[in-house]
Design a protein around this motif. Sequence first.
Motif, short mmCIF file in Angstrom:
data_model
loop_
_atom_site.label_atom_id
_atom_site.label_comp_id
_atom_site.label_asym_id
_atom_site.label_seq_id
_atom_site.Cartn_x
_atom_site.Cartn_y
_atom_site.Cartn_z
N SER A 1 -6.30 -9.55 -6.68
CA SER A 1 -5.87 -10.59 -7.60
C SER A 1 -6.57 -10.43 -8.95
O SER A 1 -7.67 -9.92 -9.03
N VAL A 2 -5.94 -10.92 -9.96
CA VAL A 2 -6.46 -10.80 -11.31
C VAL A 2 -7.73 -11.63 -11.41
O VAL A 2 -7.75 -12.78 -10.95
N ASN A 3 -8.70 -11.10 -11.98
CA ASN A 3 -9.94 -11.87 -11.99
C ASN A 3 -9.85 -13.05 -12.95
O ASN A 3 -9.05 -13.07 -13.90
N ALA A 4 -10.65 -14.07 -12.69
CA ALA A 4 -10.55 -15.35 -13.38
C ALA A 4 -10.79 -15.21 -14.87
O ALA A 4 -10.20 -15.94 -15.68
N GLU A 5 -11.61 -14.29 -15.22
CA GLU A 5 -11.93 -14.12 -16.63
C GLU A 5 -10.68 -13.78 -17.43
O GLU A 5 -10.38 -14.37 -18.48
N GLU A 6 -9.98 -12.85 -16.87
CA GLU A 6 -8.76 -12.42 -17.54
C GLU A 6 -7.79 -13.58 -17.69
O GLU A 6 -7.19 -13.79 -18.74
N LYS A 7 -7.68 -14.31 -16.61
CA LYS A 7 -6.75 -15.45 -16.60
C LYS A 7 -7.11 -16.44 -17.68
O LYS A 7 -6.26 -16.94 -18.43
N ALA A 8 -8.40 -16.78 -17.75
CA ALA A 8 -8.85 -17.74 -18.72
C ALA A 8 -8.51 -17.27 -20.12
O ALA A 8 -8.12 -18.06 -20.99
N LYS A 9 -8.61 -15.96 -20.28
CA LYS A 9 -8.30 -15.42 -21.60
C LYS A 9 -6.83 -15.70 -21.95
O LYS A 9 -6.49 -16.03 -23.09
N ILE A 10 -6.01 -15.57 -20.94
CA ILE A 10 -4.58 -15.80 -21.18
C ILE A 10 -4.32 -17.24 -21.58
O ILE A 10 -3.55 -17.54 -22.50
N LEU A 11 -5.02 -18.15 -20.90
CA LEU A 11 -4.80 -19.57 -21.18
C LEU A 11 -5.61 -20.05 -22.39
O LEU A 11 -5.70 -21.24 -22.65
N HIS A 12 -6.13 -19.15 -23.07
CA HIS A 12 -6.96 -19.46 -24.23
C HIS A 12 -8.04 -20.46 -23.86
O HIS A 12 -8.23 -21.48 -24.53
N ASP A 13 -8.63 -20.23 -22.71
CA ASP A 13 -9.75 -21.02 -22.22
C ASP A 13 -9.40 -22.49 -22.00
O ASP A 13 -10.26 -23.35 -22.01
N LYS A 14 -8.12 -22.75 -21.85
CA LYS A 14 -7.74 -24.14 -21.51
C LYS A 14 -7.77 -24.30 -20.00
O LYS A 14 -7.71 -23.32 -19.26
N GLN A 15 -7.84 -25.57 -19.61
CA GLN A 15 -7.74 -25.84 -18.18
C GLN A 15 -6.31 -25.62 -17.73
O GLN A 15 -5.37 -26.01 -18.41
N PRO A 16 -6.17 -24.96 -16.62
CA PRO A 16 -4.77 -24.84 -16.13
C PRO A 16 -4.16 -26.20 -15.80
O PRO A 16 -4.85 -27.13 -15.41
N ARG A 17 -2.90 -26.31 -16.03
CA ARG A 17 -2.21 -27.58 -15.84
C ARG A 17 -1.17 -27.40 -14.75
O ARG A 17 -0.41 -26.42 -14.76
N PHE A 18 -1.17 -28.34 -13.83
CA PHE A 18 -0.23 -28.18 -12.71
C PHE A 18 0.87 -29.24 -12.84
O PHE A 18 0.63 -30.42 -12.63
N LEU A 19 2.01 -28.77 -13.23
CA LEU A 19 3.13 -29.68 -13.48
C LEU A 19 3.53 -30.46 -12.22
O LEU A 19 3.86 -31.64 -12.27
N GLU A 20 3.49 -29.79 -11.10
CA GLU A 20 3.93 -30.41 -9.87
C GLU A 20 3.07 -31.61 -9.54
O GLU A 20 3.58 -32.65 -9.12
N ASP A 21 1.76 -31.46 -9.80
CA ASP A 21 0.88 -32.60 -9.51
C ASP A 21 1.17 -33.75 -10.45
O ASP A 21 0.95 -34.90 -10.12
N GLU A 22 1.67 -33.44 -11.63
CA GLU A 22 1.98 -34.51 -12.58
C GLU A 22 3.31 -35.16 -12.27
O GLU A 22 3.72 -36.10 -12.95
N GLY A 23 3.99 -34.66 -11.30
CA GLY A 23 5.21 -35.34 -10.87
C GLY A 23 6.49 -34.67 -11.33
O GLY A 23 7.56 -35.15 -11.05
N PHE A 24 6.39 -33.57 -12.04
CA PHE A 24 7.60 -32.87 -12.44
C PHE A 24 8.14 -32.06 -11.29
O PHE A 24 7.42 -31.60 -10.44
N TYR A 25 9.43 -31.90 -11.38
CA TYR A 25 10.04 -31.05 -10.38
C TYR A 25 9.95 -29.63 -10.85
O TYR A 25 10.38 -29.33 -11.97
N VAL A 26 9.37 -28.79 -10.06
CA VAL A 26 9.28 -27.41 -10.49
C VAL A 26 10.03 -26.47 -9.58
O VAL A 26 10.21 -25.31 -9.88
N GLY A 27 10.46 -27.02 -8.51
CA GLY A 27 11.21 -26.16 -7.59
C GLY A 27 10.24 -25.34 -6.73
O GLY A 27 9.04 -25.29 -6.98
N THR A 28 10.81 -24.78 -5.72
CA THR A 28 9.95 -23.98 -4.85
C THR A 28 9.92 -22.55 -5.35
O THR A 28 10.95 -22.00 -5.76
N ARG A 29 8.73 -22.00 -5.35
CA ARG A 29 8.64 -20.60 -5.77
C ARG A 29 9.15 -19.72 -4.64
O ARG A 29 8.97 -20.03 -3.48
N PRO A 30 9.79 -18.69 -5.00
CA PRO A 30 10.26 -17.82 -3.93
C PRO A 30 9.08 -17.20 -3.19
O PRO A 30 7.98 -17.03 -3.75
#
Lengths: 1381, 188
Positions: free
Chosen positions: A45-74
Amino acid sequence: DEVPLMEDVDEEGYGFYAVRKAEYDDTPETAKKEAEKLYYPSVTSVNAEEKAKILHDKQPRFLEDEGFYVGTRPKISGWNVNKMENRLIKELHREKWFGEDGRMIVLPNPLRPTPSRPPIPEEQEPGLEVQYRKAIMHEFDSRYIDGSLDNAGYYQLDVDINSLSFSHHHLFSREHVLATRLSQLYEEYMDRQKKNMAEYLSEKLKALKLSAVHLKDHMAAKKSEHNYADRSNFQKRLQDYKDEIRRARALRDKEEKTDRLLLKAIIKTWKDIKQQREKQKFINTPLKLQVITEETNKEFDLTQWKLEIEDELEEMEEEATEIYNRKKTEYEEALKKHAEQVKAKEDARVRIHKRSRKQSTKGSRASLGSKASKHSAENEPNPEEEAKDQEILNEPEIEIPDKPEEFNKEQARKDIIAKAKEIRRRPGEPKLYPEVTSTQPITEASKCPRGEQQRRNDVSKCEMFLKVLFNNKEVSRTSSKPLTQEFKLNFGQIFSLKIVQWPESITYQVYETSGFGGEIICEINSSIPDSSVTSQSVQLENLDFSSDHRVNHGHEGVGSGVPFSFGAKNEGTETLYTTGELRCSVAWAINDQGELLVPPSTQEQGNMFYAMRKMDPVTAIGAAGVVDIQKLAKWFEDSRLDPNDPANADLVYMLKSKGGESALLGPKEFFRLEQLQEEFNFCDDEAIDENKRFRLIYLRDSEVTEFKNYKMIPLLDRDIPRDTFAEYEKKKREEEKYKEEKDIESHRAAVSKFMQRVREQVIRRFRLLAHQRRLEDVINEEAVPNIALLGTSVLKLTERRRPLRVERKERKKVVPQTIDNVKILININRAVYVPRRVAASRGGAMTAREPDKAVKNIVGETQVQPFIEVMFQDVFLHTEVGDGPNPSYNEELEMPFKAPNEDYTPGNLQTVTDNIYLNLFDQVLIDIQEDDRQRGTTVHQRIEKKWLGGLTIPFSTVYFNGKIDGTFKLNKPPVLLGYTQGPDEEEGTSLRSNEENTYLSVFMTIEPPLQPPEPMRERFATTEDEKLLQYADNWEKTLNAKFSDREYKTTVIDVNGKTVFVTRYFKALEPPPDIFGSSDTEVKKMEVVARYVSMIPSVSDSVVFPGLCDIWSTCDQFLQMMAGDEEEHAVLLANYFLYMKKITWLIIGKGIPEGPTAYVMTEQENDYWIWNAGTGEHFSYRDSYCPLQSISCLINAENIWANVQQYEKPAQMNFDLSQGASWRSFFTRSFPNTGIASYQPERLYYKPTNKNAVLDLQEKIETLLKNKIMEWRSRLITRWNRHCTQIMRKLLPVLEENLGHSPGEQHLAELESTFSAYKVSGFPINMPYNEINPIVDAVFSTRVHAHDTSDVEFALAVYIHPYPNDVLSVWVYVASLIRSR
Amino acid sequence: MNTKCLHNVNSSKMAEVHIVGQIVGASGFPDHSLFCKWGINTGGAWKALAGLREGQTQVDTPQQHDAAYWAHPIDIHYATKGLQGWPKIHFQVWHQDSFGRNELYGYGFCHVPTTPGMHEIECPTWRPSGSFKEQVSQYFLGGGPQLKNPDLIYSGADRYRLHTIAMGSVHVRLGVILRNFDKYGIEC
């Protein structure tokens, strides 16, 4: 040998191909290059550092937890995800591959929810489906359930026949008859006992009384506390109670009476049985009656009895007093009013008397002065006042009701006691309870007398079976069962009928066999079960039956349908018919799978709809019942459904707005069918609709009456006259507005509109039938000649030629297309009894002025110079001038005929309404020589025509009959000034003294003969019994075989286009009560009624209903339409006569000039009168001038009698209807009239005629006629003589009163004396009112206006006598006056 | 045909089409005891002024089994405000077998010619083929698959899914009379 033969063979072997190894370039070089160029992403798996870089050091946001419908991932394996992420992270714009949650963006589910494989042939697209259908014979018959015989449907009816029991049978002995009666009575008794209505009602009565008493007490006690409303409310309640008590008492009395009568009857019957048993010395039935008595307390009873009577008496008194009080006030009021009226009348009389005296003195003074017809204003009495007084006098007298009688208490008490004695158990009388048991031992056969033994023998021999008939076809029968001594049979059989036709009837036939053969006793009809009635749920039902079968026995059996008596003591005889009960049931069967075998009531809907339903998202999501899409959209919004959820996708799609903004969800507001149509149109719809040519073509094609005969339609629009549609549009507009007005004329218009509507409806129905062609209509197949015909034609060859023998040849009918130049040939033979001029010697003022110039008869006196003028379609033709009262012409006139729109098809010719007018004129030559000196050399005369009478023959009559031949009575005015018809004084005996009418012998036909309309052969829909119609058909056929030219009528068509049996049209109906006036004698009354009927205008059916003849409307329809032809008139008259208790028949026959027609016949003392309902005249059947020439049949409500005599002229016929040799009746003993209900209304309602409207109309006609006369004489001056008009006005009502007969010498003398200074010629014309035009025509045809001199004055008076229901009798008196010099 | 939009025309001159002719007969069918149901279908811009728009011919049972002749007249007069939906004639050819049973033999349609004058038209027909079982029962018992929705004959919906068998053809002879089309810029 080592050298190869072919050079091209290489080292790999021979042939064109070689098998080689797969090659692989596996060198270290390649591996190195690959390692340089290829990149293998890691599966970790991609290491966390790289990921954080992608998100510009923001906290990841989980739409599903906020109540949006995101559908099931395949579901993808982790390695693959990691591999991909690792690869993407190396990309240039790596941010866009990852979502806010730091994970790779993934489509919810890339898979489509529906599989999208290529279509497989077996799978059908909705709407593209094909269906396998068997090759079938199409049965053109709606009787089959599935349209054909060999269908797949399986429908089954179960018929259960349980048992049969007789309540009378011809093998019953006398005792059986009584026993059945007893058991029936007992059953009823038990039934009543169970219900115990008397007891129940007594209880109710008691309770009611108690409540009433309570209420009264309550009211008395609280009187002061209640206000007015309360009191009236209580009062009302009390009244209700009283009414209820009265009702309950009456009911209880009735019940008690029945109970008591029943009990009495039971005991009496039992006594009869005992007597019978004793008398016959054996016992036949096991019935036994025991009566249980219960002693009662006499004292108690007596008090009850008295209480009851007093109670009732009190009630009665109360009621009677109420009524008495009410009546008394009424009576007093009436008395008062009457007295007032008497006084008012007296006053009015006095006033009138005074006035008349005043006037007479003035009048005499005036007459001395001058004889001019002027009235000075002062002579005129105040008309208003006079009219008012007259009105007062004419008021109907107020009737004084009888003085009410006071309540007679003693009488009432007596009545009540008598009633109580009749219906109630007397005090002290024991209560009786009968009980019937079947315990009586029956005497053995050996001990019985011979008659009884025979009877029992017959009973045991007698066997019965039942046939089951489905749609009148026998489908099964039960086994034969012997009759038991109790006259009961048990079948207990169930028949299963598999049916392919719609069930129409299920009938059982009961057969009886004794020995050989079966005899049908009766038929029982069962109803077709409802589709919900199944063989599991059905209950056996009892069907009563009876039979009119007659059986007589020589032994003890009483027989059936024959009278028998119980012996010497019971004097009366009785006649019983076989009756009984069948226990059975019919139901739809259920098969083994529990399916109901009922035919489907309606065809299942097409599968298109099914498919549609599949596509409909609303039904798809299950939100059934949601109809309003707007509402749905609102709901969608309100419930905050996620529009991204694929479960809602259908809904979202449906509600998606045009703009694509999902916030504005709403349905589309339009639906486009033909795109780009609008843009490419040449013109708009209106242009096509308004195009005259197109409209004309369209209307012609749809056979609209006005246009259907158009042959050619101009090619260019401008060639079509602008007013082509004016009339049609006017009609349409009128139809639309349709409003009711008070005016008589508009009422007529409304009626004619109504008629138009009825006509259209009937025609539509008719056209429907007419377009249903049968084989015979399409294929003309000559019948194969039978041997007999062949024989006669062979014989004809050998016949002697007889060139001098005249033989009638049928004229060939011409086809409509080839016709031109159609003529009506009118052959006028002679006229007889023409009125003669009043001789100059009598000194009358109205003689021909120059008798010496006219041709003289032997005595030297000109009698008359008559000639006939024929007018048709505005063409005039006339005969030579004859001489004397009995001229002979023998002239043939050729009258041209033009069909409307040059269309000579029968359909069009039927609608021709033109009349042929034949008028008899007297030609008078008037010398107008001014200068006596020229008399020797010059003749200067004026010809004047004096109308003496006329005859109107509708063209339709000539057309339908082909020809008209006979001697006709001319319609002659009742008053013919200047002419007489009495015995010729000079010639004495040459004329029959009582001859009052003029007759004309005419022969008329059309040349070339036109195709007569085809009679309707099609059977119309009907509600009559099929059996009756069949019998009627047969009856007509057998009679027609004998007398082919007589018309036998059994069924007619009503205005709804239905076949109706003819006797249904007869029913006593009340004529309008106020037409009788002063007529007192029976005959006079009949004449008045006949006149009323004759004043309803006549319109031929063929004109009203072209294409169909003989539509009979009922009397109310007739009175509403105010038009009908002879049948309607005759039926109405007959019904009136029936109401007047006359023995009346309707005659179907042939008359002149109408052809086939209907008359009415009544029986007078020793005579039969034949009434012409169209003219109101009546004739004795012996009258040889009766216009009725032949009688085919007589009809009344009970029966139809066909004339089977040799002769058909009424005078030669025998009118004894009971003689089978002369009259064949329709209903006979073998086919009895089972009471066919009348088709006529219960009673007729007449609306009073608006007198003012009549006066208006009178005025209108008079003005119109005056204008017309002036118009006709436009070259000359027309003067009007007012005085003469006044006198005529007075005379006309008298004529109406005399029912159109001459008012007598006295009136005429008056008229003559008034105009001694004038030469007057004129006459009144009378006709029913329908429209104004015929009146104008009639006046025109008399040629009164045709005085070619300005030296003449005219007088014209119109009088309309109003009969009820807007029946108007129009009188026009028109005269010309020439001042005597 | 060449359409030019000219809207400045006299409105009293409408375009008309008069179709006069006959359904001559049919040929090429397995058996020629045939009759035919026919109808004319147009778009919404057309108005039938006179004449029958549908009908059925008689059953022709020919002696020589090469063709059936009906000679059934067609005479219909249209007024139109546009070219869309030009009239088409559709046919259903039915066969009557020796037992008097009727079965479907073919569907077909053709456009009414757009040029004036007499035209001989041959309209090929087809019928749905049905499943194997249906074909077997059709062979022995007659009958056959029919369209549940006969509009398909002339409507162009997804017909590619239908499996059909070619049958014979119907011969039509039509005379077409056009009027006033030139007023609207349509050259015939």
